[in-house]
Write a protein that holds these residues in place. Structure first.
Motif, PDB file in Angstrom:
ATOM      1  N   PRO A   2       0.873  -1.154  -0.124  1.00 42.92           N
ATOM      2  CA  PRO A   2      -0.117   0.194  -0.178  1.00 42.92           C
ATOM      3  C   PRO A   2       0.660   1.065  -0.142  1.00 42.92           C
ATOM      4  O   PRO A   2       2.004   1.257   0.669  1.00 42.92           O
ATOM      5  CB  PRO A   2      -0.830  -0.267   1.277  1.00 42.92           C
ATOM      6  N   TYR A   3       0.323   2.273  -0.561  1.00 45.54           N
ATOM      7  CA  TYR A   3       1.081   3.782  -0.506  1.00 45.54           C
ATOM      8  C   TYR A   3       0.137   4.373   0.395  1.00 45.54           C
ATOM      9  O   TYR A   3      -1.097   4.673   0.191  1.00 45.54           O
ATOM     10  CB  TYR A   3       0.768   4.093  -2.012  1.00 45.54           C
ATOM     11  N   GLY A  60       2.870   4.265  10.635  1.00 46.48           N
ATOM     12  CA  GLY A  60       2.026   3.663  11.493  1.00 46.48           C
ATOM     13  C   GLY A  60       0.595   3.347  11.010  1.00 46.48           C
ATOM     14  O   GLY A  60      -0.272   2.819  11.813  1.00 46.48           O
ATOM     15  N   GLN A  61       0.345   3.432   9.682  1.00 48.95           N
ATOM     16  CA  GLN A  61      -0.854   3.079   9.114  1.00 48.95           C
ATOM     17  C   GLN A  61      -0.936   1.694   8.599  1.00 48.95           C
ATOM     18  O   GLN A  61      -1.951   1.140   8.099  1.00 48.95           O
ATOM     19  CB  GLN A  61      -1.180   3.680   8.017  1.00 48.95           C
ATOM     20  N   VAL A  62       0.184   0.847   8.997  1.00 46.42           N
ATOM     21  CA  VAL A  62       0.221  -0.577   8.630  1.00 46.42           C
ATOM     22  C   VAL A  62       0.763  -1.215  10.135  1.00 46.42           C
ATOM     23  O   VAL A  62       1.386  -0.468  10.991  1.00 46.42           O
ATOM     24  CB  VAL A  62       1.235  -1.020   7.497  1.00 46.42           C
ATOM     25  N   GLY A  63       0.693  -2.278  10.133  1.00 46.13           N
ATOM     26  CA  GLY A  63       0.927  -3.091  11.566  1.00 46.13           C
ATOM     27  C   GLY A  63       2.489  -3.218  11.507  1.00 46.13           C
ATOM     28  O   GLY A  63       3.325  -3.066  10.564  1.00 46.13           O
ATOM     29  N   SER A  64       3.030  -3.441  12.758  1.00 49.71           N
ATOM     30  CA  SER A  64       4.370  -3.668  12.894  1.00 49.71           C
ATOM     31  C   SER A  64       4.888  -4.676  11.973  1.00 49.71           C
ATOM     32  O   SER A  64       4.345  -5.916  12.008  1.00 49.71           O
ATOM     33  CB  SER A  64       4.576  -3.928  14.515  1.00 49.71           C
ATOM     34  N   GLY A  65       6.175  -4.311  11.311  1.00 50.90           N
ATOM     35  CA  GLY A  65       6.783  -5.435  10.223  1.00 50.90           C
ATOM     36  C   GLY A  65       6.192  -5.391   8.878  1.00 50.90           C
ATOM     37  O   GLY A  65       6.761  -6.116   8.316  1.00 50.90           O
ATOM     38  N   GLU A  66       5.059  -4.643   8.713  1.00 50.08           N
ATOM     39  CA  GLU A  66       4.635  -4.452   7.487  1.00 50.08           C
ATOM     40  C   GLU A  66       5.330  -3.530   6.651  1.00 50.08           C
ATOM     41  O   GLU A  66       5.415  -2.488   6.872  1.00 50.08           O
ATOM     42  CB  GLU A  66       3.324  -4.439   7.486  1.00 50.08           C
ATOM     43  N   ASN A  80       7.129  -0.744   8.792  1.00 51.07           N
ATOM     44  CA  ASN A  80       6.885  -0.185  10.039  1.00 51.07           C
ATOM     45  C   ASN A  80       7.722  -0.648  11.170  1.00 51.07           C
ATOM     46  O   ASN A  80       7.524  -2.062  11.279  1.00 51.07           O
ATOM     47  CB  ASN A  80       5.347  -0.230  10.484  1.00 51.07           C
ATOM     48  N   GLN A  81       8.455  -0.106  11.894  1.00 50.12           N
ATOM     49  CA  GLN A  81       9.121  -0.577  12.901  1.00 50.12           C
ATOM     50  C   GLN A  81      10.173  -1.647  12.784  1.00 50.12           C
ATOM     51  O   GLN A  81      10.450  -2.644  13.572  1.00 50.12           O
ATOM     52  CB  GLN A  81       8.496  -0.856  14.334  1.00 50.12           C
ATOM     53  N   GLY A  82      10.484  -1.734  11.523  1.00 44.31           N
ATOM     54  CA  GLY A  82      11.588  -2.728  10.751  1.00 44.31           C
ATOM     55  C   GLY A  82      12.638  -2.195   9.730  1.00 44.31           C
ATOM     56  O   GLY A  82      12.471  -0.829   9.579  1.00 44.31           O
ATOM     57  N   ASN A  83      12.909  -2.964   9.046  1.00 48.25           N
ATOM     58  CA  ASN A  83      14.129  -2.514   8.038  1.00 48.25           C
ATOM     59  C   ASN A  83      13.956  -2.963   6.776  1.00 48.25           C
ATOM     60  O   ASN A  83      13.978  -4.042   6.310  1.00 48.25           O
ATOM     61  CB  ASN A  83      15.569  -2.871   8.561  1.00 48.25           C
ATOM     62  N   ALA A  84      13.231  -2.036   6.084  1.00 50.91           N
ATOM     63  CA  ALA A  84      12.910  -2.414   4.569  1.00 50.91           C
ATOM     64  C   ALA A  84      14.315  -2.737   3.626  1.00 50.91           C
ATOM     65  O   ALA A  84      14.157  -3.687   2.798  1.00 50.91           O
ATOM     66  CB  ALA A  84      12.279  -1.318   3.650  1.00 50.91           C
ATOM     67  N   GLY A  85      15.520  -2.095   3.866  1.00 50.67           N
ATOM     68  CA  GLY A  85      16.601  -2.251   3.102  1.00 50.67           C
ATOM     69  C   GLY A  85      16.934  -3.762   3.363  1.00 50.67           C
ATOM     70  O   GLY A  85      17.514  -4.581   2.719  1.00 50.67           O
TER      71      GLY A  85
END
Length: 256
Positions: free
Chosen positions: A207-208, A213-219, A235-240
């Motif tokens: 989603p854009y 915070g509009q998605v769950g933690s880790g999403e 969210n609260q994670g590392n996309a890289g």
């Protein structure tokens, strides 16, 4: 003021050496450390960082950038004059900040002439201390570049190949920065806001949204980001890390 952006790190004496050399020339200089933690030799990353600082700096600011894997070779050391000043190696580092500079003229620093202002020899491996830092300090002090440099055409400056490319309904984009949160910043600024972003090489549709915070933690999500570039985040994670990306990688993107 003079901003400083380098890949020197903080363990050695290099940042301190450059700063005291500048203050020896211009004791009244106001030095602003942007970062000295640009990934070593990553000119793309350094260019992105410098662009963000140029965007918000007042007219007349001097920006010294030293990400210089070609130090001591025939690459030029340049000064660029616009509404603000850039003092950088001519290796593409100026590419992104130049978009906001209203550049008027450029000069190649003459090593022999600038040595007359510093009074010390120029190392073949540390032009941050011996060339770029002193040049920035001199400009901030009011010394015009023509005193220590030779004018060169603006269109002769080296530019990075970081223009976004459209391939049908797909964008071919480059990762230009990954911040300490692992957010992946891509080189796409002007685009129509989508509902979602597809990453076909990863088999993902995300989603854009407006914020993390509009998605769950880790999403995963995509968003405009604070620097106006398309950003991929967790969210609260590392996309890289999640996507296995690094600066300079090409990512195919479909806005849907």
């Amino acid at each position: 003021m003079i901003t400083l952006t380098t890949d020197f790190g903080l363990r050695g004496p290099y940042v301190g050496e450059m700063k005291v050399a500048m203050l020896r020339i211009n004791p009244d200089a106001r030095l602003v450390d942007v970062t000295h933690a640009v990934t070593r030799h990553s000119v793309i990353e350094g260019s992105f960082v410098m662009e963000q600082v140029v965007k918000y700096s007042p007219q007349g600011t001097v920006h010294v950038g030293v990400i210089d894997p070609g130090v001591g070779t025939e690459r030029r050391a340049v000064v660029i004059e616009g509404d603000q000043w850039l003092v950088v190696p001519d290796n593409g580092l100026a590419t992104l900040p130049l978009k906001h500079l209203n550049a008027k003229r450029a000069w190649e620093i003459d090593l022999e002439r600038i040595k007359r202002f510093t009074g010390w020899r120029i190392s073949s491996t540390f032009h941050g201390r011996d060339v770029f830092g002193p040049a920035g300090a001199l400009i901030d002090k009011g010394v015009h570049p023509e005193e220590f440099a030779n004018e060169v055409p603006l269109d002769s400056l080296v530019k990075l190949d970081i223009e976004p490319r459209r391939e049908g309904d797909l964008w071919s984009l480059k990762v230009i920065y990954i911040d300490d949160f692992g957010n992946v910043i891509l080189n796409l600024e002007d685009y129509e806001r989508p509902k979602a972003v597809e990453l076909p090489d990863f088999g993902l549709k995300i989603p854009y949204l407006n914020t993390y915070g509009q998605v769950g933690s880790g999403e995963l999500l995509a968003l405009p980001g604070s620097h106006d570039y398309l950003e991929i985040a967790v969210n609260q994670g590392n996309a890289g890390e999640k996507l296995g990306l690094k600066v300079g990688d090409v990512v195919r993107v479909k806005l849907v």
